[in-house]
Enzyme design. Sequence first.
Site, mmCIF file in Angstrom:
data_model
loop_
_atom_site.group_PDB
_atom_site.id
_atom_site.type_symbol
_atom_site.label_atom_id
_atom_site.label_comp_id
_atom_site.label_asym_id
_atom_site.label_seq_id
_atom_site.Cartn_x
_atom_site.Cartn_y
_atom_site.Cartn_z
ATOM 1 N NE ARG A 46 -0.443 1.717 3.581
ATOM 2 C CZ ARG A 46 0.684 2.414 3.729
ATOM 3 N NH1 ARG A 46 1.860 1.836 3.958
ATOM 4 N NH2 ARG A 46 0.671 3.725 3.634
ATOM 5 N N GLY A 47 0.217 2.422 -0.152
ATOM 6 C CA GLY A 47 0.980 3.665 -0.309
ATOM 7 C C GLY A 47 1.153 3.889 -1.804
ATOM 8 N NE ARG A 89 -6.292 0.811 -2.002
ATOM 9 C CZ ARG A 89 -5.651 1.405 -0.981
ATOM 10 N NH1 ARG A 89 -4.368 1.163 -0.765
ATOM 11 N NH2 ARG A 89 -6.299 2.238 -0.186
ATOM 12 C CG ASP A 237 -3.021 8.009 -1.803
ATOM 13 O OD1 ASP A 237 -2.958 8.509 -0.673
ATOM 14 O OD2 ASP A 237 -2.722 6.826 -2.055
ATOM 15 C CG ASN A 247 -2.396 11.558 2.225
ATOM 16 O OD1 ASN A 247 -1.811 10.651 1.612
ATOM 17 N ND2 ASN A 247 -2.147 11.788 3.491
ATOM 18 C CE LYS A 248 -5.575 5.675 4.010
ATOM 19 N NZ LYS A 248 -6.542 4.812 3.303
HETATM 20 O O1 MRU Z 1 -4.740 3.247 1.888
HETATM 21 P P1 MRU Z 1 -3.251 3.460 1.876
HETATM 22 O O2 MRU Z 1 -2.576 2.930 3.094
HETATM 23 O O3 MRU Z 1 -2.633 2.971 0.591
HETATM 24 O O4 MRU Z 1 -3.095 5.048 1.900
HETATM 25 C C1 MRU Z 1 -1.793 5.567 1.853
HETATM 26 C C2 MRU Z 1 -1.724 7.036 1.968
HETATM 27 O O5 MRU Z 1 -2.716 7.721 2.035
HETATM 28 C C3 MRU Z 1 -0.354 7.648 1.893
HETATM 29 O O6 MRU Z 1 -0.293 8.814 2.674
HETATM 30 C C4 MRU Z 1 -0.033 8.018 0.447
HETATM 31 O O7 MRU Z 1 -0.252 6.926 -0.401
HETATM 32 C C5 MRU Z 1 1.357 8.494 0.273
HETATM 33 S S1 MRU Z 1 2.530 7.213 0.428
HETATM 34 C C6 MRU Z 1 4.083 7.820 0.132
#
Ligand code: MRU
Length: 346
Positions: A46-47, A89, A237, A247-248
Amino acid sequence: MAISTIEWEDGRIKLIDQTLLPNEFKQIYCDDLPTIWEAIKSLRVRGAPAIGIAGALGAVLGIWNSSARTYNEFAAELKSATEYLATSRPTAVNLFWALDRMTKTAEDNRALPISDLKEKLLAEAQDIIEEDKAMCRAIGQHGMELLNENDTILTHCNAGGLATSDYGTALAVMFSAHEAGKQIQVFADETRPLLQGARLTTWELMQAGIDVTLICDNMAAQVMKEGKIQCVIVGADRIAANGDTANKIGTYNVAILAQAHGIPFYVAAPTSTLDYSLKTGAEIPIEQRASEEVTEGFGKLTAPKGVKVYSPAFDVTPASLVTAIITEKGVASPPYTESLKAMQDV
Ligand code: MRU
């Protein structure tokens, strides 16, 4: 980190299963497309940048054992693999960026024998990994210039080595400052519902020997009011052309709180996270997640069975709340439509 988040090993993908952290450190293998698709969907990997790498390596996996004899047969197999991976995703643009790059590499090398074409695609995926490593280091170098001695930084979710090939984006700034001898402290938001902040960010920072304090998401305002935070740094993201940043979920809350307390709010991301095709963040697709992640995320029911749940995985912070965007090419300031455009042209 000494161990790769995700890599290619002998015809298959090897990755750290992040759903098990911090209780168990385990690397798993993905031998086929459904397994890497599931690994992306269920956040084993993830990320945004790491999802992009998973997509690129997934595309290689999709054609690695191909017995196609013509380029058209081969291209059809690659297309079906990339289209399938693209359904895993929707929000992180790095996935689509990497899949497009793989498709273009195949097209540009269509004259090669199929066996060489496979190697070419693997080399492209490896290039994406190496470029990501370099971008993360550069983000760290640019970002640390924004930090002062004894600053305490608030971060949300996990934008560390686990979210990239290595080193991270928002956490790269902290790693770089720490390695340069700056005294810094970090507050990490827990990041409901899947606790990437609690499980992953604190784990990475503690391993690096950085002073980190965990807080629940709803404590951020109080911590800011107490004067404990000098800046916020988060990952992204997808960033629209005007600087609106997905972002998250919960990042937008933090940005509003930062503005209310006069605290700078920085976004750190590689340019592979910029989506110039979108004028504003209103066009960014927001992933919806399963209700069980909210009601029984870690195996224990925490809400009445059958309760209605709404669970967007990301939110969009308006560019007006973003003090600066730290990329591998430098630090972009408002107005972002101009500063990000200038970065595209470099
Ligand atoms: O759902 P996730 O864990 O994939 O979400 C990740 C994030 O929101 C991160 O902050 C983002 O991808 C940046 S990672 C360098």
